[in-house]
Design a protein around this motif. Structure first.
Motif, PDB file in Angstrom:
ATOM      1  N   ILE A 175      -0.527  -9.810  -1.865  1.00 60.36           N
ATOM      2  CA  ILE A 175       0.449 -10.553  -1.055  1.00 60.36           C
ATOM      3  C   ILE A 175       0.264 -10.211   0.423  1.00 60.36           C
ATOM      4  CG2 ILE A 175       2.921 -10.755  -0.510  1.00 60.36           C
ATOM      5  CD1 ILE A 175       3.416 -10.458  -3.572  1.00 60.36           C
ATOM      6  N   HIS A 176       0.070  -8.929   0.709  1.00 64.48           N
ATOM      7  CA  HIS A 176      -0.133  -8.497   2.101  1.00 64.48           C
ATOM      8  C   HIS A 176      -1.390  -9.128   2.693  1.00 64.48           C
ATOM      9  CE1 HIS A 176      -0.210  -5.998   5.658  1.00 64.48           C
ATOM     10  NE2 HIS A 176      -1.462  -5.688   5.374  1.00 64.48           N
ATOM     11  N   GLU A 177      -2.467  -9.169   1.923  1.00 62.62           N
ATOM     12  CA  GLU A 177      -3.712  -9.777   2.406  1.00 62.62           C
ATOM     13  C   GLU A 177      -3.516 -11.259   2.716  1.00 62.62           C
ATOM     14  OE1 GLU A 177      -6.541  -8.824  -0.649  1.00 62.62           O
ATOM     15  OE2 GLU A 177      -6.526  -6.695  -0.133  1.00 62.62           O
ATOM     16  N   ARG A 178      -2.761 -11.954   1.880  1.00 64.39           N
ATOM     17  CA  ARG A 178      -2.475 -13.375   2.121  1.00 64.39           C
ATOM     18  C   ARG A 178      -1.651 -13.532   3.397  1.00 64.39           C
ATOM     19  NH1 ARG A 178      -4.251 -17.946   2.784  1.00 64.39           N
ATOM     20  NH2 ARG A 178      -2.776 -19.618   2.536  1.00 64.39           N
ATOM     21  N   TYR A 179      -0.687 -12.657   3.581  1.00 67.44           N
ATOM     22  CA  TYR A 179       0.150 -12.666   4.783  1.00 67.44           C
ATOM     23  C   TYR A 179      -0.708 -12.466   6.036  1.00 67.44           C
ATOM     24  CZ  TYR A 179       3.411 -10.725   8.236  1.00 67.44           C
ATOM     25  OH  TYR A 179       4.119 -10.462   9.373  1.00 67.44           O
ATOM     26  N   PRO A 221      15.640  -4.883  -3.244  1.00 66.00           N
ATOM     27  CA  PRO A 221      14.833  -4.544  -2.063  1.00 66.00           C
ATOM     28  C   PRO A 221      14.544  -3.059  -1.886  1.00 66.00           C
ATOM     29  CG  PRO A 221      17.029  -5.232  -1.414  1.00 66.00           C
ATOM     30  CD  PRO A 221      16.907  -5.494  -2.879  1.00 66.00           C
ATOM     31  N   ASN A 222      15.367  -2.198  -2.464  1.00 64.71           N
ATOM     32  CA  ASN A 222      15.174  -0.759  -2.283  1.00 64.71           C
ATOM     33  C   ASN A 222      14.524  -0.082  -3.483  1.00 64.71           C
ATOM     34  OD1 ASN A 222      16.387  -0.778   0.305  1.00 64.71           O
ATOM     35  ND2 ASN A 222      18.400  -0.824  -0.650  1.00 64.71           N
ATOM     36  N   ALA A 223      14.109  -0.869  -4.471  1.00 63.02           N
ATOM     37  CA  ALA A 223      13.499  -0.297  -5.670  1.00 63.02           C
ATOM     38  C   ALA A 223      12.128   0.280  -5.352  1.00 63.02           C
ATOM     39  CB  ALA A 223      13.377  -1.364  -6.753  1.00 63.02           C
ATOM     40  N   SER A 224      11.805   1.376  -6.014  1.00 62.29           N
ATOM     41  CA  SER A 224      10.484   1.996  -5.840  1.00 62.29           C
ATOM     42  C   SER A 224       9.454   1.198  -6.638  1.00 62.29           C
ATOM     43  CB  SER A 224      10.520   3.439  -6.358  1.00 62.29           C
ATOM     44  OG  SER A 224      10.689   3.447  -7.764  1.00 62.29           O
ATOM     45  N   MET A 225       8.183   1.494  -6.404  1.00 68.55           N
ATOM     46  CA  MET A 225       7.112   0.835  -7.169  1.00 68.55           C
ATOM     47  C   MET A 225       7.292   1.107  -8.663  1.00 68.55           C
ATOM     48  SD  MET A 225       4.864  -0.729  -5.222  1.00 68.55           S
ATOM     49  CE  MET A 225       4.396  -0.792  -3.524  1.00 68.55           C
ATOM     50  N   GLU A 226       7.665   2.334  -8.983  1.00 64.30           N
ATOM     51  CA  GLU A 226       7.864   2.694 -10.388  1.00 64.30           C
ATOM     52  C   GLU A 226       9.019   1.894 -10.995  1.00 64.30           C
ATOM     53  OE1 GLU A 226       8.510   6.629 -13.192  1.00 64.30           O
ATOM     54  OE2 GLU A 226       8.079   6.893 -11.064  1.00 64.30           O
ATOM     55  N   LYS A 231       3.235 -13.440 -13.130  1.00 56.09           N
ATOM     56  CA  LYS A 231       3.545 -12.023 -12.880  1.00 56.09           C
ATOM     57  C   LYS A 231       3.883 -11.812 -11.412  1.00 56.09           C
ATOM     58  CE  LYS A 231       1.048  -8.763 -14.875  1.00 56.09           C
ATOM     59  NZ  LYS A 231      -0.064  -7.814 -15.136  1.00 56.09           N
ATOM     60  N   VAL A 232       3.126 -12.440 -10.532  1.00 50.67           N
ATOM     61  CA  VAL A 232       3.372 -12.315  -9.086  1.00 50.67           C
ATOM     62  C   VAL A 232       4.718 -12.938  -8.738  1.00 50.67           C
ATOM     63  CG1 VAL A 232       2.567 -12.969  -6.785  1.00 50.67           C
ATOM     64  CG2 VAL A 232       0.915 -12.277  -8.539  1.00 50.67           C
ATOM     65  N   SER A 233       4.976 -14.105  -9.277  1.00 53.12           N
ATOM     66  CA  SER A 233       6.231 -14.801  -9.021  1.00 53.12           C
ATOM     67  C   SER A 233       7.433 -13.966  -9.466  1.00 53.12           C
ATOM     68  CB  SER A 233       6.220 -16.148  -9.740  1.00 53.12           C
ATOM     69  OG  SER A 233       7.421 -16.819  -9.548  1.00 53.12           O
ATOM     70  N   LEU A 234       7.327 -13.373 -10.644  1.00 51.92           N
ATOM     71  CA  LEU A 234       8.414 -12.548 -11.155  1.00 51.92           C
ATOM     72  C   LEU A 234       8.580 -11.288 -10.318  1.00 51.92           C
ATOM     73  CD1 LEU A 234      10.608 -12.108 -13.219  1.00 51.92           C
ATOM     74  CD2 LEU A 234       8.885 -11.236 -14.803  1.00 51.92           C
ATOM     75  N   LEU A 235       7.485 -10.665  -9.921  1.00 49.75           N
ATOM     76  CA  LEU A 235       7.571  -9.472  -9.079  1.00 49.75           C
ATOM     77  C   LEU A 235       8.219  -9.796  -7.737  1.00 49.75           C
ATOM     78  CD1 LEU A 235       7.036  -6.489  -8.614  1.00 49.75           C
ATOM     79  CD2 LEU A 235       4.731  -7.089  -7.855  1.00 49.75           C
ATOM     80  N   ASN A 241      -0.559  -1.556 -10.897  1.00 49.81           N
ATOM     81  CA  ASN A 241      -0.632  -3.015 -10.937  1.00 49.81           C
ATOM     82  C   ASN A 241       0.346  -3.626  -9.935  1.00 49.81           C
ATOM     83  OD1 ASN A 241      -0.021  -5.630 -13.369  1.00 49.81           O
ATOM     84  ND2 ASN A 241      -1.560  -5.566 -11.782  1.00 49.81           N
ATOM     85  N   VAL A 242       1.540  -3.073  -9.855  1.00 52.79           N
ATOM     86  CA  VAL A 242       2.540  -3.542  -8.884  1.00 52.79           C
ATOM     87  C   VAL A 242       1.990  -3.372  -7.469  1.00 52.79           C
ATOM     88  CG1 VAL A 242       4.816  -3.043  -7.896  1.00 52.79           C
ATOM     89  CG2 VAL A 242       4.539  -3.195 -10.372  1.00 52.79           C
ATOM     90  N   ASN A 243       1.401  -2.216  -7.208  1.00 49.57           N
ATOM     91  CA  ASN A 243       0.822  -1.953  -5.888  1.00 49.57           C
ATOM     92  C   ASN A 243      -0.298  -2.955  -5.585  1.00 49.57           C
ATOM     93  OD1 ASN A 243       0.601  -0.400  -3.473  1.00 49.57           O
ATOM     94  ND2 ASN A 243      -1.238   0.525  -4.310  1.00 49.57           N
ATOM     95  N   HIS A 244      -1.135  -3.238  -6.562  1.00 49.38           N
ATOM     96  CA  HIS A 244      -2.226  -4.204  -6.383  1.00 49.38           C
ATOM     97  C   HIS A 244      -1.675  -5.595  -6.032  1.00 49.38           C
ATOM     98  CE1 HIS A 244      -5.980  -6.342  -6.971  1.00 49.38           C
ATOM     99  NE2 HIS A 244      -5.324  -7.166  -7.758  1.00 49.38           N
TER     100      HIS A 244
END
Length: 75
Positions: free
Chosen positions: A62-66, A31-36, A19-23, A54-57
């Motif tokens: 990813i941000h925490e890993r960064y 790049p300009n798509a909204s979370m929705e 799921k993460v890989s696909l997202l 779920n997308v936000n999570h």
């Protein structure tokens, strides 16, 4: 920028979940798509409902890993 950084530093483990890989792939191609919008695209690709939350999570993870990699690089 965070996704690109993780990819360029060989941190594939951040994207090992399908799921993460696909997202990540969807974000790179939209790049300009909204979370929705990303939630809708991900839902279509996975044939299951994926919420905006779920997308936000996933992006927070990813941000925490960064942030972890950046702080390790500074040490």
């Amino acid at each position: 920028a965070e996704i690109a950084y993780l990819q360029s530093h060989g941190d594939a483990s951040s994207f090992s979940n399908p799921k993460v890989s696909l997202l990540v792939s969807l974000r790179m191609s939209h790049p300009n798509a909204s979370m929705e919008e990303l939630a809708e695209l991900l839902s279509e690709e996975m044939s299951t409902e994926v919420s905006k939350s779920n997308v936000n999570h996933i992006f927070r993870t990813i941000h925490e890993r960064y942030v972890t990699l950046i702080s390790e690089g500074e040490g």
